[in-house]
Design an enzyme around this catalytic site. Structure first.
Site, PDB file in Angstrom:
ATOM      1  N   PHE A   1       0.837  -1.201   0.000  1.00 29.69           N
ATOM      2  CA  PHE A   1       0.000   0.000   0.000  1.00 29.69           C
ATOM      3  C   PHE A   1       0.869   1.248   0.000  1.00 29.69           C
ATOM      4  O   PHE A   1       2.060   1.217   0.349  1.00 29.69           O
ATOM      5  CB  PHE A   1      -0.960   0.010   1.198  1.00 29.69           C
ATOM      6  N   CYS A   2       0.260   2.367  -0.407  1.00 32.13           N
ATOM      7  CA  CYS A   2       0.919   3.664  -0.430  1.00 32.13           C
ATOM      8  C   CYS A   2      -0.174   4.725  -0.329  1.00 32.13           C
ATOM      9  O   CYS A   2      -1.305   4.424   0.063  1.00 32.13           O
ATOM     10  CB  CYS A   2       1.770   3.834  -1.688  1.00 32.13           C
ATOM     11  N   THR A   3       0.117   5.960  -0.676  1.00 32.66           N
ATOM     12  CA  THR A   3      -0.855   7.036  -0.494  1.00 32.66           C
ATOM     13  C   THR A   3      -2.074   6.856  -1.386  1.00 32.66           C
ATOM     14  O   THR A   3      -3.211   6.840  -0.912  1.00 32.66           O
ATOM     15  CB  THR A   3      -0.204   8.401  -0.778  1.00 32.66           C
TER      16      THR A   3
ATOM     17  N   ILE B   1      -4.135   4.395   0.474  1.00 35.73           N
ATOM     18  CA  ILE B   1      -4.690   4.819   1.760  1.00 35.73           C
ATOM     19  C   ILE B   1      -5.865   5.773   1.564  1.00 35.73           C
ATOM     20  O   ILE B   1      -6.875   5.701   2.283  1.00 35.73           O
ATOM     21  CB  ILE B   1      -3.603   5.485   2.612  1.00 35.73           C
TER      22      ILE B   1
END
Length: 263
Positions: A181-183, A210
């Site tokens: 996951f990331c932004t 996210i």
């Protein structure tokens, strides 16, 4: 006045970069939109803010290009413009990894949506009964603002460090379902493909990152806030900014804001 903030990216083959750059810049300037757009042969990455009508008008204009007709956007709101200028740049990659063989436009890694990830994290296992771990692909200073509870964090300083970190820690992931996951999805998409090619067997990317998780699920299993590369500094699970950017109009940019935004 409320300001609409959008984050979006798409991996798609682009050839007319200079022409596209000029067209996008003109379309944004005419609508008084600020932020950053990165263009590369592999696609588009953008983080923009403006009035609701101007943003939606720009998106309608952009989606008239068949390459962007299905561009998915994450939205949030702020009380003032969080960007200080408009940048439309051509880059070798829309998110730098230094692994040109990784081509998401040729095929994505499997994705898991927010509600499915929450359900897996509720029990600790995926639908096949394998233990689930989340893997944060962001920079260490972003992780320190907030991340999923018990997420794997290799304390990388920049995304180009991720491939070497994965190779050094690959054995830790054996027998587990890994959700990167990331932004907003762009880094974890490349990371998931790299992990798959590095023979990590059960890999997913968190679809929309996210920001999409906050939008659909809220704060479940997430501690803290999500760092963003603009004057808001971070957004909470309600997608509200940590900082009232209207109070920052006379302040110099934070040191970390010198980096181009990534999602």
């Amino acid at each position: 006045m409320k300001v609409l903030n959008i984050a979006a990216y798409k991996f798609v083959a682009l050839e007319d970069l200079a022409e596209l750059q000029a067209g996008v810049r003109k379309a944004l300037q005419s609508r008084a939109i600020k932020g950053t757009v990165l263009l590369a042969e592999e696609g588009i990455n953008l983080f923009l803010a403006g009035s609701c009508s101007d943003i939606h008008d720009f998106l309608a204009w952009l989606r008239r290009d068949a390459r962007f007709h299905d561009l998915e956007v994450k939205e949030s709101w702020s009380s003032a413009q969080p960007f200080r200028k408009l940048l439309v740049r051509i880059r070798p990659e829309i998110i730098r990894m230094n692994h040109p063989a990784i081509q998401p436009a040729a095929g994505r890694a499997p994705a898991v949506d927010a509600s499915t990830l929450k359900r897996w994290l509720d029990t600790g296992y995926d639908d096949a009964g394998r233990p689930v771990v989340t893997l944060d692909t962001r920079n260490a200073f972003e992780v320190d603002v907030g991340t999923f509870r018990h997420a794997i964090d290799w304390r990388i300083d920049k995304f180009t460090d991720f491939p070497q970190a994965l190779l050094a820690h690959r054995a830790e992931l054996e027998g587990k379902t890994v959700v990167s996951f990331c932004t907003g999805g762009i880094r974890c998409e490349k990371a998931a493909i790299f992990m798959h090619e590095a023979s990590v067997e059960h890999v997913f990317q968190l679809d929309g990152g996210i920001l999409k998780y906050f939008e659909e699920v809220g704060h479940a299993h997430f501690d803290g806030e999500c760092f963003v590369f603009d004057d808001r500094r971070a957004v909470n699970p309600a997608l509200a900014p940590r900082v009232d950017v209207g109070a920052l109009s006379d302040r110099p940019p934070a040191k970390t804001m010198k980096s181009c935004p990534v999602i």
